[in-house]
Design an enzyme around this catalytic site. Structure first.
Site, PDB file in Angstrom:
ATOM      1  CG  PHE A  28      -1.508   1.112   1.789  1.00  0.00           C
ATOM      2  CD1 PHE A  28      -2.769   1.474   1.345  1.00  0.00           C
ATOM      3  CD2 PHE A  28      -0.898   1.887   2.766  1.00  0.00           C
ATOM      4  CE1 PHE A  28      -3.411   2.595   1.859  1.00  0.00           C
ATOM      5  CE2 PHE A  28      -1.529   3.003   3.275  1.00  0.00           C
ATOM      6  CZ  PHE A  28      -2.787   3.357   2.817  1.00  0.00           C
ATOM      7  CB  ALA A  29       2.483   3.094  -2.413  1.00  0.00           C
ATOM      8  CG  LEU A  30      -1.402   7.711   1.648  1.00  0.00           C
ATOM      9  CD1 LEU A  30      -2.171   8.268   0.466  1.00  0.00           C
ATOM     10  CD2 LEU A  30      -2.346   7.481   2.831  1.00  0.00           C
ATOM     11  N   PRO A  42       7.485  11.674  -0.398  1.00  0.00           N
ATOM     12  CG  PRO A  42       9.486  11.286  -1.523  1.00  0.00           C
ATOM     13  CD  PRO A  42       8.013  10.980  -1.575  1.00  0.00           C
ATOM     14  CB  THR A  59       4.925  -1.767   4.935  1.00  0.00           C
ATOM     15  OG1 THR A  59       5.085  -0.675   5.836  1.00  0.00           O
ATOM     16  CG2 THR A  59       5.301  -3.062   5.641  1.00  0.00           C
ATOM     17  NE  ARG A  95      -4.930   8.165  13.362  1.00  0.00           N
ATOM     18  CZ  ARG A  95      -5.574   9.176  12.795  1.00  0.00           C
ATOM     19  NH1 ARG A  95      -6.702   9.619  13.328  1.00  0.00           N
ATOM     20  NH2 ARG A  95      -5.094   9.755  11.724  1.00  0.00           N
ATOM     21  CG  LEU A  99      19.523  -0.262  33.113  1.00  0.00           C
ATOM     22  CD1 LEU A  99      19.539  -1.291  32.001  1.00  0.00           C
ATOM     23  CD2 LEU A  99      19.852  -0.927  34.453  1.00  0.00           C
ATOM     24  CD  GLU A 101      -1.501   3.097  11.240  1.00  0.00           C
ATOM     25  OE1 GLU A 101      -2.601   3.198  11.798  1.00  0.00           O
ATOM     26  OE2 GLU A 101      -1.075   2.054  10.725  1.00  0.00           O
TER      27      GLU A 101
END
Lengths: 372, 396, 372, 396
Positions: free
Chosen positions: D128-130, D133, D163, D257, D351, D376
């Protein structure tokens, strides 16, 4: 009286450091990280400026900048890259300590540091547990004409290669701060291998376990060294590291501000949204406050080396690092998805500030609080 | 030391004396001033006990605040913090208001001679009316109008937060002569008390805090004043007009912001200093872990006030050096007041129910302090200004 | 299983409380403050709803709402006015404790509280010093057939008039929580006059010094009362007070949001500036979190009254009060100069939240932090 | 209890088993996955060790995540937190991407039959490409174009954060057919791998964290696809078109979300649980005051994660009940990720230098967690949405 005009030395040195940072340090930041070492040519050029090798002329150095000039150097180099800056400065710290408190013999060894760009020295200071320098558990015990050093140091720069390694601890007999100067290869110095860190890999951080017996001549300043003066200088080293983080914070905020003026969302440059500009403005305010505090506390330490500056230094360091952590975080957040990829340096600053913060952290001075 | 945040010894001494005096002589009247919503009636006598010159407008013969080598604006910071350390009622009694200063800033020489010089010579109360019910930070929204009607300007509108407005000889009222012009249409007008149509709706507004500061709600109802009362405007010789000066005048006010931050620091430091000995006396009541947390809180609060002072110094040194920084002034005002609120509230919380009781002044100072993050530009406005150093005019 | 649908009782009671709060409580807020007492007619009307007198029907009351219904009542009344809400609820707390843990004789005395709107009772719980109920220093010592109560209570509602005053302390012999029911006028109860407070004047807060010896029959639930059950109910009282503050916080945020939609600055409604809307959104998120925590912890206390809920209750109370303090502060800030004058109620909520916060404050759970 | 935040016992058991498994079997590969920037090569075998069904896309025969009475969306929350508790690399291996889900949501019946059903039956990777740049949160700014050229749509543009984009059978690409139309011009196109002009510029972007998640930088250079690849659009029978569905599709994503918030909580809880025993072992090294502060920090961090869980539950219960609340979903996403960052950083700080060392995973999780307040919808976007409940459309 109040006088907030830096003197000529401070102005000139700061400008020099900034130009080195912009032109040389910043462009080499990624290389230094990938190589886990400052590239030789970069190191050499920084070395040649004399900014980060505070050694007196009599020992072949270019002189020791004043305390505030040193702060300015740390901040401005940190503005370039916290990794390279820390590597250079933490090497310089050994020279600072030896130059200020060493015996004549110890000081004469500074010539090598001042003239050999291949040299790497370091101070083993931190132990974790929120301990300030007056509380160090590493013991430096004088036993006749020998000194026995036992303890564990963490966050030691050039842990595997430092020569000398100046170890700071306390004298179990008096509770006073003491330090020893250990040449590389001293028996009983065990370096705990570190597979790398969140950031600052060019400083080659590691832990060092110590069970060392050396002649009393290894004691920094000898058996009669003034512990108050030594403690004061050690406190200044902490302030210098915090100053590096402030420089990085400033750079992150400037970078994010620049990005926000060009990036468009919902029809406007994102800088025009107060949800973007306010955190950056907040960071600028805090950076001013943090820088001023580092200057003021450094002045106090220098003016009265015998005084108890533990609280003031602790507050200043803790605040500066917390500000840097938040500012660099907001830097990433401003760039959003672009902040998360390595095309932009904000992610590196984010990691670096958190790393610096973990080195010198006191849970009493910076309690956890989720945002309200 | 060529770069130092330490006040000179003389200024330290002056500030300490002032703080001790305001604590000893003025603070005892703090509760009364709050309840009666005004300065104590014997305020002049109280001020007379000051062992150092305060720069009183009512008795200029007692002397101005001395000059210190630290610089005039740095001196103001020490002054404001120290005098407010006693209580908030003290400081406004020193001046007669700032209407005359606006005349000085905006008026023609003739106007200055008429309304500024006499106040300087004989004293007197003047006031300044800018804020309206319809706006606060956005001063370009002035809705009060001044319309020329032959030989008069006729003023109509409401003004709030007008300090001393009910008592002043005159109020300098900001009004627009032409709404189309936006900020450029805003002018200042001298409206003398007693002018028909100048009504005091509320002598002193009912406020959360700083109740002793008389801030009036005023109404101008067809209030006609002479043409020459428009500041900066020469009715006979327009070529001598100096312009409305509005932007510059308000810009200059920006450098008062760190002074207001110093007021907030004064209250917060007073709060810490009040609770610290009480808490120490109660130490046995705390578990060791909680006592450690109390000590940590006290340390952190003192440290954060020091940060506020340093930003104040950074800002005002630039004014003393003639290169004033608006962004540092905004940072100073953005930092200390909000911090002071938190500090005072924490002092209250550490004491528990004793902290909210009117037996102590903490609850009052908590109320007093809130305005300091609101007036002279709210915290949000300051962040816009600081943001401009990073993103230019886009911050807004 | 997760089930976040309130039951019918909760929904109905919440709605009733909200309508009382909106129509009756809120409009009377200023009057109650000026008079330092809830106006008689308002008290009577609230009393008649039965919402704030949780007494069983056998004792003339309308029944005791469930634990979550009580939380909802507290929140919704707090949404109307924290002063009146606190006065009514803190009076109810005595009835809750006596009803849940009293002897038959003690419970029968509830009839008066349930039927006489002129009655005022209270629980003397807080001592300051961050003490939770299990740590109270007020001693309730059984000495033969007498009970001796010694200590100092602060933040006691109706300090001068409460009848009865239920005092919570610990048994010095066992360390367990105990309470005594003291009629008004009991010898050895010394009320320390309070000239007024930052807010909540209608609750007539005061301090009470106790050196009281009363018959053992005054022990809440008698000598064999279950301390765990009592402790659990006392913890719930703290959660109820925190719930009041959450209601006030919500109201402040709603009010500020409403104002911000109408107020214009720099050419736009101020709600369109993220510097205005984000703090309000932040407050809404935290209010959701605080309310959920109060519900969850109340459930845990009810489900296991014998468990140790000190940490969970302390966290929930501390968080809810901190959220309320910040939300009401941001309410004032949103209104700016208008928030500072009494024409708007935000200044009252600001004072009230801080007052509630001071009652039940633990420095361990909410460390001071200047904004970063 | 009629109002309860407690998971049912069966769901608690499932989640605990999942958490323990992901810790024991998956976490040991975490460092490698980070360094190699991908899931372990033996990921299938690792997943095979799971004692409970995970709902694997590659082996549907192993079973779906069981149904619990708490509700499907509540179950997802428990699932996401528990599986991410082991490490971030695990969860993305379960699904084959979400391109097919977009087809299902936006496609015509014929398109669903062609691109969705087969994936369901035989498995397979889709993408899925939304994001581009040039934009992130403002999806109306899609600059990738799809221009009709006779029998083809010709796609041009760049996509980032896609992804699985480098490996997918096809990528659903969002592109505008007419910039003038704004958001309404944005359509989704199925672009099969191997289509000329579909270039993988970077198989996996160089990221601060979640490096094992293969997010590709893609370029479409005059990439021609058949007309019927435009989702929701019936080329032969335009009357059967279902519209671009863009707004609704993205709206539905809003309810993912809280799942992302649950991922963040999983990492933060893992961090606390890793450092707590280490710190307890080192207690002797701390002064009593500092140890008290450490304990207080641990308590506060656990409490704040519980708060995040509860907001998640509040949000997802509304989805399970069919009355989904966008504002609660936004509150959930606005709360936990930022909080998780702080928690993990504090674990590191407690730590000291050991905390930043790659000996432990804390430094990795700190890097991983940062994206969760960005993707998201960033924290800022969530605050806009929550703000709308108070000030309506003015929030923005």
């Amino acid at each position: 009286m109040i006088d907030l005009e830096p003197d000529e030395e401070q102005v000139e040195i700061a400008a020099l450091a900034r130009s080195i940072a912009d032109e040389l340090v910043a462009p080499s930041a990624r290389d230094a990280e990938y190589a886990a070492a400052v590239p030789d040519d970069v190191w050499l050029k920084v070395f040649e400026t004399g900014l980060v090798m505070p050694v007196a002329e009599e020992h072949g150095g270019g002189g020791v900048p004043g305390p505030l000039a040193l702060l300015a150097i740390a901040e401005n180099l940190g503005h370039g890259d916290p990794g390279i800056a820390s590597a250079a400065l933490w090497h310089a710290h050994a020279a600072l300590l030896v130059g200020a408190h060493g015996t004549a013999e110890q000081r004469s060894a500074l010539t090598r540091l001042a003239t050999d760009p291949g040299a790497r020295s370091a101070v083993a200071l931190y132990e974790g547990f929120g301990r300030g320098p007056a509380e160090l558990a590493t013991s430096v015990a004088v036993e006749g004409d020998q000194v026995r050093v036992r303890g564990r140091k963490v966050g030691v720069p050039f842990a595997a290669s430092a020569d000398p390694l100046v170890v700071v601890g306390t004298d179990p007999a008096t509770g006073a701060v003491r330090a020893v100067v250990l040449p590389h290869g001293t028996a009983g110095v065990t370096v705990v291998a570190n597979p790398g860190s969140l950031a600052l890999d060019a400083t080659q951080l590691g832990a060092v376990d110590l069970d060392v017996t050396v002649p009393v001549s290894a004691l920094l300043g000898g058996p009669d060294a003034d512990p108050a003066g030594l403690l004061a200088t050690v406190q200044r080293l902490r302030l210098l590291t915090a100053s590096t983080a402030v420089g990085t914070a400033l750079r992150a905020v400037e970078y994010a501000g620049q990005y926000a003026t060009g990036r468009i969302a919902f029809g406007r440059p994102i800088a025009s949204y107060q949800g973007v500009s306010f955190p950056l403005a907040e960071a600028m305010m805090r950076i001013e406050a943090a820088r001023a505090e580092l200057v003021d506390v450094t002045n106090a330490v220098v003016a009265d080396p015998g005084g108890d500056h533990g609280t003031a230094v602790g507050q200043a360091v803790s605040y500066a690092l917390a500000v840097a952590v938040q500012a660099t975080r907001d830097g990433v957040q401003t760039l959003g998805g672009h902040g998360f990829i390595k095309d932009h340096p904000v992610e590196l600053w984010y990691r670096s500030a958190a790393t610096l913060s973990a080195l010198d952290f006191d849970p009493l001075r910076d309690p956890f609080q989720a945002r309200l | 030391m060529s770069y130092s945040f330490t006040l000179s010894r003389p200024l330290q001494d002056y500030a300490r004396t002032l703080r001790e005096w305001s604590t000893t002589e003025c603070r005892p009247y703090a509760r009364q001033a709050d309840e009666q919503k005004g300065r104590p009636e014997n305020w002049r006598e109280i001020l007379d006990t000051a062992p150092i010159p305060l720069g009183r407008a009512d008795k200029p013969e007692l002397g101005q605040v001395p000059t210190f080598e630290d610089g005039d604006w740095i001196t103001k910071l020490a002054f404001y913090e120290a005098i407010n350390y006693g209580d908030v009622w003290v400081h406004p009694t020193l001046g007669g208001g700032i209407g005359d200063l606006v005349v000085k800033a905006l008026g023609t020489p003739k106007q200055v001679a008429e309304w500024y010089d006499p106040i300087q010579q004989r004293g007197g109360a003047t006031a300044f009316a800018l804020t309206e019910p319809g706006f606060g930070s956005d001063t370009s929204m002035v809705a009060t109008t001044a319309v020329r009607d032959n030989d008069s300007w006729v003023v109509n509108g409401s003004k709030m937060y007008c300090t001393g407005g009910a008592f002043a000889e005159y109020v300098v009222v900001f009004a627009t002569v032409d709404k189309e012009l936006g900020a450029r249409g805003i002018n200042a007008f001298v409206v003398p008390r007693g002018t028909p149509g100048f009504n005091v709706v509320k002598e002193n507004e009912d406020k959360l805090g700083i109740r002793s500061w008389t801030t009036s709600l005023l109404e101008f109802d067809d209030c006609a004043i002479p043409l020459e009362n428009r500041l900066g405007w020469d009715v006979d010789h327009p070529e001598n007009s100096v312009g409305n000066g509005y932007g510059g005048a308000l810009g200059a006010l920006a450098f008062n912001r760190p002074n207001m931050a110093a007021l907030a620091i004064g209250l917060a430091q007073a709060s810490i200093d009040v609770v610290t000995p009480i808490l120490k006396g109660q130490q046995a009541g705390f578990t060791p872990q909680r006592w450690s947390a109390v000590e940590r809180d006290l340390e952190a609060m003192n440290a954060t006030l020091e940060r506020g002072r340093r930003i104040n110094y950074l800002a005002q040194v630039t004014v003393d050096r003639g290169r004033p920084s608006r962004s540092l002034a905004a940072a100073a005002k953005g930092f200390a007041p909000e911090t002071a609120e938190r500090v005072i509230r924490r002092c209250i919380e550490l004491l528990g129910p004793e902290g909210v009781s009117k037996e102590l002044l903490l609850e009052k100072w908590y109320r007093d302090s809130k305005i300091m993050d609101i007036f002279e530009g709210s915290g949000q406005v300051q962040r816009i200004i600081v943001g401009r150093t990073l993103v230019g005019g886009l911050a807004g």
